[in-house]
Design a protein around this motif. Structure first.
Motif, PDB file in Angstrom:
ATOM      1  N   MET A  36      49.126  19.516 -37.106  1.00  0.00           N
ATOM      2  CA  MET A  36      50.440  19.649 -36.511  1.00  0.00           C
ATOM      3  C   MET A  36      50.540  18.637 -35.377  1.00  0.00           C
ATOM      4  O   MET A  36      49.677  18.565 -34.499  1.00  0.00           O
ATOM      5  CB  MET A  36      50.655  21.070 -35.967  1.00  0.00           C
ATOM      6  CG  MET A  36      52.078  21.321 -35.446  1.00  0.00           C
ATOM      7  SD  MET A  36      52.226  21.059 -33.688  1.00  0.00           S
ATOM      8  CE  MET A  36      54.003  21.099 -33.469  1.00  0.00           C
ATOM      9  N   PHE A  37      51.609  17.824 -35.381  1.00  0.00           N
ATOM     10  CA  PHE A  37      51.812  16.793 -34.366  1.00  0.00           C
ATOM     11  C   PHE A  37      53.292  16.457 -34.308  1.00  0.00           C
ATOM     12  O   PHE A  37      54.103  16.992 -35.072  1.00  0.00           O
ATOM     13  CB  PHE A  37      50.994  15.535 -34.707  1.00  0.00           C
ATOM     14  CG  PHE A  37      51.345  14.917 -36.040  1.00  0.00           C
ATOM     15  CD1 PHE A  37      52.258  13.881 -36.138  1.00  0.00           C
ATOM     16  CD2 PHE A  37      50.734  15.382 -37.215  1.00  0.00           C
ATOM     17  CE1 PHE A  37      52.587  13.323 -37.369  1.00  0.00           C
ATOM     18  CE2 PHE A  37      51.065  14.830 -38.457  1.00  0.00           C
ATOM     19  CZ  PHE A  37      51.980  13.804 -38.526  1.00  0.00           C
ATOM     20  N   THR A  38      53.667  15.579 -33.404  1.00  0.00           N
ATOM     21  CA  THR A  38      55.044  15.101 -33.356  1.00  0.00           C
ATOM     22  C   THR A  38      55.050  13.582 -33.281  1.00  0.00           C
ATOM     23  O   THR A  38      54.128  12.975 -32.736  1.00  0.00           O
ATOM     24  CB  THR A  38      55.812  15.686 -32.148  1.00  0.00           C
ATOM     25  OG1 THR A  38      57.183  15.292 -32.224  1.00  0.00           O
ATOM     26  CG2 THR A  38      55.238  15.202 -30.834  1.00  0.00           C
ATOM     27  N   ARG A  39      56.069  12.987 -33.861  1.00  0.00           N
ATOM     28  CA  ARG A  39      56.182  11.523 -33.891  1.00  0.00           C
ATOM     29  C   ARG A  39      56.998  10.981 -32.724  1.00  0.00           C
ATOM     30  O   ARG A  39      57.068   9.777 -32.523  1.00  0.00           O
ATOM     31  CB  ARG A  39      56.843  11.079 -35.205  1.00  0.00           C
ATOM     32  CG  ARG A  39      56.126  11.549 -36.460  1.00  0.00           C
ATOM     33  CD  ARG A  39      56.815  10.985 -37.702  1.00  0.00           C
ATOM     34  NE  ARG A  39      56.205  11.455 -38.928  1.00  0.00           N
ATOM     35  CZ  ARG A  39      56.708  12.400 -39.720  1.00  0.00           C
ATOM     36  NH1 ARG A  39      57.855  12.984 -39.360  1.00  0.00           N
ATOM     37  NH2 ARG A  39      56.096  12.762 -40.814  1.00  0.00           N
ATOM     38  N   LYS A  40      57.643  11.856 -31.972  1.00  0.00           N
ATOM     39  CA  LYS A  40      58.585  11.409 -30.944  1.00  0.00           C
ATOM     40  C   LYS A  40      58.570  12.378 -29.781  1.00  0.00           C
ATOM     41  O   LYS A  40      58.432  13.590 -29.972  1.00  0.00           O
ATOM     42  CB  LYS A  40      59.997  11.315 -31.545  1.00  0.00           C
ATOM     43  CG  LYS A  40      61.078  10.789 -30.611  1.00  0.00           C
ATOM     44  CD  LYS A  40      62.405  10.706 -31.359  1.00  0.00           C
ATOM     45  CE  LYS A  40      63.524  10.162 -30.458  1.00  0.00           C
ATOM     46  NZ  LYS A  40      63.836  11.088 -29.348  1.00  0.00           N
ATOM     47  N   ILE A  41      58.724  11.843 -28.578  1.00  0.00           N
ATOM     48  CA  ILE A  41      58.856  12.673 -27.387  1.00  0.00           C
ATOM     49  C   ILE A  41      60.328  12.714 -26.986  1.00  0.00           C
ATOM     50  O   ILE A  41      60.957  11.663 -26.828  1.00  0.00           O
ATOM     51  CB  ILE A  41      58.000  12.121 -26.239  1.00  0.00           C
ATOM     52  CG1 ILE A  41      56.517  12.137 -26.631  1.00  0.00           C
ATOM     53  CG2 ILE A  41      58.226  12.919 -24.959  1.00  0.00           C
ATOM     54  CD1 ILE A  41      55.598  11.550 -25.585  1.00  0.00           C
ATOM     55  N   PRO A  42      60.914  13.889 -26.850  1.00  0.00           N
ATOM     56  CA  PRO A  42      62.336  13.986 -26.500  1.00  0.00           C
ATOM     57  C   PRO A  42      62.666  13.247 -25.202  1.00  0.00           C
ATOM     58  O   PRO A  42      61.837  13.123 -24.299  1.00  0.00           O
ATOM     59  CB  PRO A  42      62.548  15.497 -26.348  1.00  0.00           C
ATOM     60  CG  PRO A  42      61.493  16.112 -27.213  1.00  0.00           C
ATOM     61  CD  PRO A  42      60.307  15.208 -27.091  1.00  0.00           C
TER      62      PRO A  42
END
Length: 480
Positions: A36-42
């Motif tokens: 689980m990860f994210t490709r973008k920081i808000p």
């Protein structure tokens, strides 16, 4: 609110259709790995604060199908009794590693790694993302707001603007972790021991014959908590003069002080400066000025730049909903399979470069400078790699000619074991313990990374072995 025993249905239907297909093909005992990860920081921010692990643990500890669930699945076309019996008797036997709540993290690094049979690992996907995406989003938003306040107190005021009951409580908890000193949400205080704050609304003042009468009556019943909302009628010509009058005529003679005034409308910078003058001229230098009214980190930053005399900020909907960018696009992707103790890396390929995954069973490390204790870089390596403890050369995986040699550092592995063979081996800390831990985490991050506008890009690098594996898999896919 979702009942704990219904957590098995906190998922998308395609998880069940895939599980059914794996079962019918006899592949349901295959071992897989997901990250689980994210490709973008808000908000184009420089960092994230991970949160949601404790919620995930609670959900997984209660993950068990009952007969009512099985009967419902039968109505959805899953009529194979062997498959339904498999689900009914299934007990999660997963291995899970994760970073801890309150940890500073960055895009493209594994926050959570799951190992288990393909059906078990697949069925928890949506539940896992629900547990972590919102909590991490709001914790990060609250951190940005607290940082923008530059040491001034921030209170979370968003309960009534949250997207439902659970979000209001989770959002208040997230805010406390990130540095807010308290919340207006009574249930969050009851459930987590958070400091709860609140005095009066405009309606209280309107239901008295005069503003002065409202302030006076409130003081008599709440002398230790005399905080007046001063903008119901006219802030400078009525609200503040009446607050001062009550302080002089009732509070001070009886041994109390005017604790604070709250501004909830108008030009907050101008009003706070004028209010400060009026309070100080009347010997109320210790009276705090609090401001609310649709605040966020950008408005707070501007107010402080303009010299506003505000001691405390109450932040509501823009925090609890992360209104400026209300989604954290955390994803859950297959990275490996395992058979006969041999792990086979898997990669997702896309025309969008940022969507190409980092393959294999991996570990996440952070290097700290021994002199400053500041974080230097994060490092993703295959699980069986040894990490040098004296000297290492790291490189930007998107621009490999950019290299840096690190010396005089400490190495810390960020993920810790959470579940082993389906049993939780992690002791969930209290909210206060997480808050203290997260505060220490933020101290290790350079101010340039935490900057509100155009933050410095923090290094998240791949080991040479992982980088070479990724290129080889891409080459193999392109030549099939």
């Amino acid at each position: 609110m979702i009942e704990n025993n219904d957590n098995v249905f906190l998922t998308d239907l395609y998880e069940f259709t895939m599980a059914y297909s794996y079962f019918k093909a006899g592949r349901h005992e295959e071992i897989v790995y997901f990250d689980m990860f994210t490709r973008k920081i808000p908000n184009d921010g420089g960092y994230l604060i991970f949160n949601g692990l404790s919620k995930l643990i609670e959900a997984l500890n209660n993950f068990k199908f009952n007969q009512g669930h099985i009967d419902y699945l039968r109505t959805q076309g899953f009529t194979d009794e062997a498959f339904l019996d498999y689900l009914l008797n299934m007990k999660l036997n997963l291995d899970i590693w994760a970073v801890e709540d309150g940890t500073v993290v960055f895009k493209n690094e594994p926050f959570v790694t799951v190992r288990g049979t393909v059906i078990e690992a697949q069925l928890i996907e949506t539940l896992l993302l629900l547990s972590i995406n919102y909590s991490t989003l709001v914790t990060t938003k609250a951190s940005r707001i607290a940082n923008a306040a530059r040491g001034r107190a921030v209170l979370e005021f968003g309960a009534r603007r949250a997207h439902g009951y659970d979000a209001s409580v989770d959002g208040a908890r997230a805010a406390i972790i990130a540095g807010c000193v308290g919340t207006s949400h009574t249930l969050a205080g009851y459930k987590y021991g958070a400091m709860v704050s609140g005095t009066m609304a405009h309606s209280y003042i309107q239901l008295h014959d005069s503003e002065l009468e409202a302030f006076m009556e409130f003081s008599k019943y709440n002398p230790d908590n005399a905080i007046f909302l001063v903008d119901t009628y006219d802030t400078l010509n009525s609200g503040i003069p009446n607050a001062i009058k009550v302080a002089k005529e009732y509070l001070i003679p009886n041994g109390y002080r005017l604790k604070a005034i709250r501004l909830d409308s108008g030009d907050l910078a101008y009003l706070s400066k004028e209010a400060r003058k009026m309070l100080d001229e009347n010997g109320l230098q210790d009276c705090k000025i609090m401001a609310s009214n649709a605040l966020d980190e950008f408005i707070i930053d501007d107010l402080i730049y303009q010299g506003a005399k505000i001691d405390q900020f109450g932040v509501g909907e823009n925090l609890i909903t992360s209104k400026s960018e209300p989604v954290l696009g955390g994803v859950y992707k297959l990275v490996a399979s395992e058979a006969d103790n041999v792990i086979t890396p898997k990669i997702k390929v896309s025309e969008n470069i940022e969507k190409i995954t980092n393959p294999g069973y991996k570990r996440l490390y952070r290097f700290y400078d021994n002199n400053t204790n500041k974080a230097l870089a994060d490092y993703i390596a295959l699980a069986d790699e040894s990490i040098p403890t004296d000297t290492i050369t790291i490189f930007d995986p998107n621009a490999t000619w950019k290299k840096k040699t690190l010396t005089n550092y400490q190495v810390r592995e960020l993920q810790v074991p959470i579940f082993v063979d389906g049993e939780c081996v992690y002791e969930v800390p209290t909210l206060e313990e997480i808050r203290i831990y997260s505060e220490k985490e933020m101290e290790t991050i350079w101010d340039e990374v935490k900057r509100l506008h155009y933050p410095h890009k923090y290094y998240v690098d791949l080991s040479q072995e992982l980088y070479d594996l990724k290129l080889q898999l891409l080459h193999d896919v392109n030549n099939d």
